[in-house]
Scaffold this motif. Structure first.
Motif, PDB file in Angstrom:
ATOM      1  N   GLY A   1       0.790  -1.226   0.000  1.00  0.00           N
ATOM      2  CA  GLY A   1       0.000   0.000   0.000  1.00  0.00           C
ATOM      3  C   GLY A   1       0.815   1.264   0.000  1.00  0.00           C
ATOM      4  N   ARG A   2       2.120   1.166  -0.245  1.00  0.00           N
ATOM      5  CA  ARG A   2       2.999   2.341  -0.182  1.00  0.00           C
ATOM      6  C   ARG A   2       3.605   2.639  -1.558  1.00  0.00           C
ATOM      7  N   PRO A   3       2.956   3.497  -2.359  1.00  0.00           N
ATOM      8  CA  PRO A   3       3.588   3.922  -3.608  1.00  0.00           C
ATOM      9  C   PRO A   3       4.897   4.639  -3.296  1.00  0.00           C
ATOM     10  N   PHE A   4       5.995   4.068  -3.808  1.00  0.00           N
ATOM     11  CA  PHE A   4       7.314   4.562  -3.391  1.00  0.00           C
ATOM     12  C   PHE A   4       8.312   4.279  -4.515  1.00  0.00           C
ATOM     13  N   TYR A   5       9.527   3.936  -4.169  1.00  0.00           N
ATOM     14  CA  TYR A   5      10.610   3.695  -5.114  1.00  0.00           C
ATOM     15  C   TYR A   5      11.004   2.228  -5.135  1.00  0.00           C
TER      16      TYR A   5
ATOM     17  N   THR B   1      -2.747  -2.277  -4.478  1.00  0.00           N
ATOM     18  CA  THR B   1      -2.988  -0.859  -4.228  1.00  0.00           C
ATOM     19  C   THR B   1      -3.702  -0.233  -5.416  1.00  0.00           C
ATOM     20  N   TYR B   2      -4.814   0.444  -5.119  1.00  0.00           N
ATOM     21  CA  TYR B   2      -5.538   1.238  -6.117  1.00  0.00           C
ATOM     22  C   TYR B   2      -5.693   2.638  -5.533  1.00  0.00           C
ATOM     23  N   TYR B   3      -5.290   3.647  -6.332  1.00  0.00           N
ATOM     24  CA  TYR B   3      -5.243   4.987  -5.769  1.00  0.00           C
ATOM     25  C   TYR B   3      -5.493   6.027  -6.844  1.00  0.00           C
ATOM     26  N   VAL B   4      -6.608   6.722  -6.724  1.00  0.00           N
ATOM     27  CA  VAL B   4      -6.910   7.879  -7.566  1.00  0.00           C
ATOM     28  C   VAL B   4      -6.498   9.110  -6.767  1.00  0.00           C
ATOM     29  N   ALA B   5      -5.567   9.889  -7.294  1.00  0.00           N
ATOM     30  CA  ALA B   5      -5.002  11.003  -6.537  1.00  0.00           C
ATOM     31  C   ALA B   5      -5.339  12.333  -7.191  1.00  0.00           C
ATOM     32  N   SER B   6      -5.826  13.267  -6.395  1.00  0.00           N
ATOM     33  CA  SER B   6      -6.012  14.660  -6.813  1.00  0.00           C
ATOM     34  C   SER B   6      -6.815  14.780  -8.105  1.00  0.00           C
ATOM     35  N   LEU B   7      -7.959  14.121  -8.130  1.00  0.00           N
ATOM     36  CA  LEU B   7      -8.844  14.183  -9.299  1.00  0.00           C
ATOM     37  C   LEU B   7      -9.755  15.397  -9.165  1.00  0.00           C
ATOM     38  N   ALA B   8      -9.745  16.263 -10.178  1.00  0.00           N
ATOM     39  CA  ALA B   8     -10.568  17.477 -10.133  1.00  0.00           C
ATOM     40  C   ALA B   8     -12.040  17.100 -10.138  1.00  0.00           C
ATOM     41  N   LEU B   9     -12.757  17.522  -9.121  1.00  0.00           N
ATOM     42  CA  LEU B   9     -14.147  17.097  -8.949  1.00  0.00           C
ATOM     43  C   LEU B   9     -15.077  17.675 -10.003  1.00  0.00           C
ATOM     44  N   ALA B  10     -14.880  18.920 -10.359  1.00  0.00           N
ATOM     45  CA  ALA B  10     -15.850  19.595 -11.229  1.00  0.00           C
ATOM     46  C   ALA B  10     -16.026  18.860 -12.549  1.00  0.00           C
ATOM     47  N   ALA B  11     -14.931  18.350 -13.115  1.00  0.00           N
ATOM     48  CA  ALA B  11     -15.006  17.669 -14.407  1.00  0.00           C
ATOM     49  C   ALA B  11     -15.375  16.202 -14.261  1.00  0.00           C
ATOM     50  N   ALA B  12     -14.833  15.547 -13.244  1.00  0.00           N
ATOM     51  CA  ALA B  12     -15.002  14.101 -13.130  1.00  0.00           C
ATOM     52  C   ALA B  12     -16.318  13.696 -12.480  1.00  0.00           C
TER      53      ALA B  12
ATOM     54  N   ILE C   1      -9.257   8.754  -3.907  1.00  0.00           N
ATOM     55  CA  ILE C   1     -10.025   7.520  -3.713  1.00  0.00           C
ATOM     56  C   ILE C   1      -9.064   6.343  -3.719  1.00  0.00           C
ATOM     57  N   GLY C   2      -9.177   5.461  -2.736  1.00  0.00           N
ATOM     58  CA  GLY C   2      -8.297   4.300  -2.734  1.00  0.00           C
ATOM     59  C   GLY C   2      -8.601   3.352  -1.606  1.00  0.00           C
ATOM     60  N   ASN C   3      -7.732   2.353  -1.501  1.00  0.00           N
ATOM     61  CA  ASN C   3      -7.862   1.427  -0.378  1.00  0.00           C
ATOM     62  C   ASN C   3      -6.810   1.788   0.676  1.00  0.00           C
ATOM     63  N   ARG C   4      -6.163   0.820   1.274  1.00  0.00           N
ATOM     64  CA  ARG C   4      -5.201   1.149   2.339  1.00  0.00           C
ATOM     65  C   ARG C   4      -3.899   1.656   1.714  1.00  0.00           C
ATOM     66  N   VAL C   5      -3.817   2.967   1.544  1.00  0.00           N
ATOM     67  CA  VAL C   5      -2.685   3.581   0.851  1.00  0.00           C
ATOM     68  C   VAL C   5      -1.911   4.463   1.833  1.00  0.00           C
TER      69      VAL C   5
ATOM     70  N   PRO D   1     -10.504  -0.330   4.502  1.00  0.00           N
ATOM     71  CA  PRO D   1     -10.412  -0.991   3.195  1.00  0.00           C
ATOM     72  C   PRO D   1     -10.829  -0.091   2.030  1.00  0.00           C
ATOM     73  N   PHE D   2     -11.662   0.925   2.309  1.00  0.00           N
ATOM     74  CA  PHE D   2     -12.061   1.889   1.283  1.00  0.00           C
ATOM     75  C   PHE D   2     -12.048   3.270   1.907  1.00  0.00           C
TER      76      PHE D   2
END
Length: 333
Positions: free
Chosen positions: A70-74, A108-119, A144-148, A244-245
């Motif tokens: 759950g850790r987007p990293f290197y 890991t599923y992670y939607v990051a910084s999605l602009a609300l007005a358009a989406a 939006i994601g799970n345990r990130v 979980p969500f």
């Protein structure tokens, strides 16, 4: 972390928060949001609430196999990232998260910084802090994601982040802790900003001994559904999603005019032009920057006639365009 209870979305103490300039937990400020109420019923109800507003536009999201925890990293040598960026629809992401809700160690599923007005048009009609009513132009984004785990990083703008579904734990540090947080590469980065290399779950104090000093300055907050956190610009923050969500909505805004450019390119330019100079020259340039940039804003031009001050006087939109053109000319030589 300092906590304000009973705060209402239509009565945010923004002037107080900005004047104080330290993180604050705002308990229950978004408790009446439709998404918050749906999420308290179940993850399925929260997902159904999001689907109501889905415009069907493709979006980018991060995917990592279960091994990243759950850790987007290197990767191990910090030359590449340990996840991939995919494109799909919001419904695809929600279904994927739903398929792994009961997994002990899910992908890991992670939607990051999605602009609300358009989406998700119409979402803010039922879920909004209405900062515009306070004179703040801060278009909201959704996460939006799970345990990130979002590795510790800073953002330049002011930030109010609302925990809409699930739980999030924030660990926050003042800007002067940068040296104790061991920042990683400027490029690539997991999310666009430099991140701390410290694993907060299992810190290696032999490799990162100054992290103990950072921890002594840390502030923490656990956000429940409907809670929000104010994070001043430039404060470092580590964020763990615990359910979980999880869904978060945040509002970024700058307190400076839009025509003032981001300082980040100036940092890259300074690394290129100043960092590797002989030490005596670097000290001299540090004095120059203190005089022109980091000292009082009017000092460098106050002894000149107004008509001769140019960039040493107040910068407006017209002057900002001239400065930009001048810099482009210099860089293209």
């Amino acid at each position: 972390m300092r906590t304000i209870h009973g705060c209402r979305a239509d009565a945010l103490p923004l002037d107080e928060l900005l004047a104080e300039g330290t993180p604050v937990l705002l308990k229950g400020v978004a408790r009446d949001w439709g998404l918050v109420r749906a999420g308290l019923d179940s993850s399925a109800e929260a997902m159904a609430h999001l689907r109501r507003f889905d415009a069907g536009r493709p979006l980018q999201y991060s995917y990592g196999d279960p091994s990243i925890g759950g850790r987007p990293f290197y990767n191990d040598d910090f030359t590449a990232l340990n996840f991939e960026v995919r494109r799909g629809g919001l419904d695809d992401v929600l279904r994927s998260i739903e398929d792994h809700l009961d997994d002990a160690v899910p992908p890991t599923y992670y939607v990051a910084s999605l602009a609300l007005a358009a989406a998700l048009p119409g979402f803010s009609d039922e879920n909004d802090l209405d900062l515009a009513a306070l004179g703040i132009g801060a278009p909201p984004s959704i996460w939006i994601g799970n345990r990130v785990v979002a590795s510790c990083h800073f953002d330049a703008p002011e930030n109010i982040a609302v925990c809409a579904v699930g739980q999030r734990r924030f660990t926050v540090f003042p800007p002067d802790q940068i040296d104790n947080l061991y920042p990683g590469p400027l490029d690539p980065t997991p999310g666009g900003q430099v991140v701390s290399l410290v694993d907060f779950d299992e810190p290696d104090f032999e490799r990162h001994p100054r992290f103990r000093d950072a921890l002594a300055m840390a502030q923490t907050a656990l956000l429940e559904p409907g809670d929000a956190i104010y994070i001043p610009g430039m404060w470092w923050h580590h964020v763990r999603s615990l359910a979980p969500f999880n869904v978060l909505v945040n509002y970024w805004w700058r307190r400076s005019p839009a025509y003032l450019a981001s300082p980040l390119p100036a940092l890259h330019h300074a690394l290129w032009t100043l960092r590797d100079l002989p030490e005596r020259e670097k000290r001299a340039w540090a004095g120059v920057f203190e005089y022109y940039v980091f000292g009082p804003g009017t000092r460098a031009g106050e002894h000149l006639p107004v008509q001769a001050r140019d960039i040493l006087g107040p910068i407006d939109e017209t002057l900002a365009r001239r400065i930009r053109a001048r810099l482009i000319g210099w860089l293209n030589r």
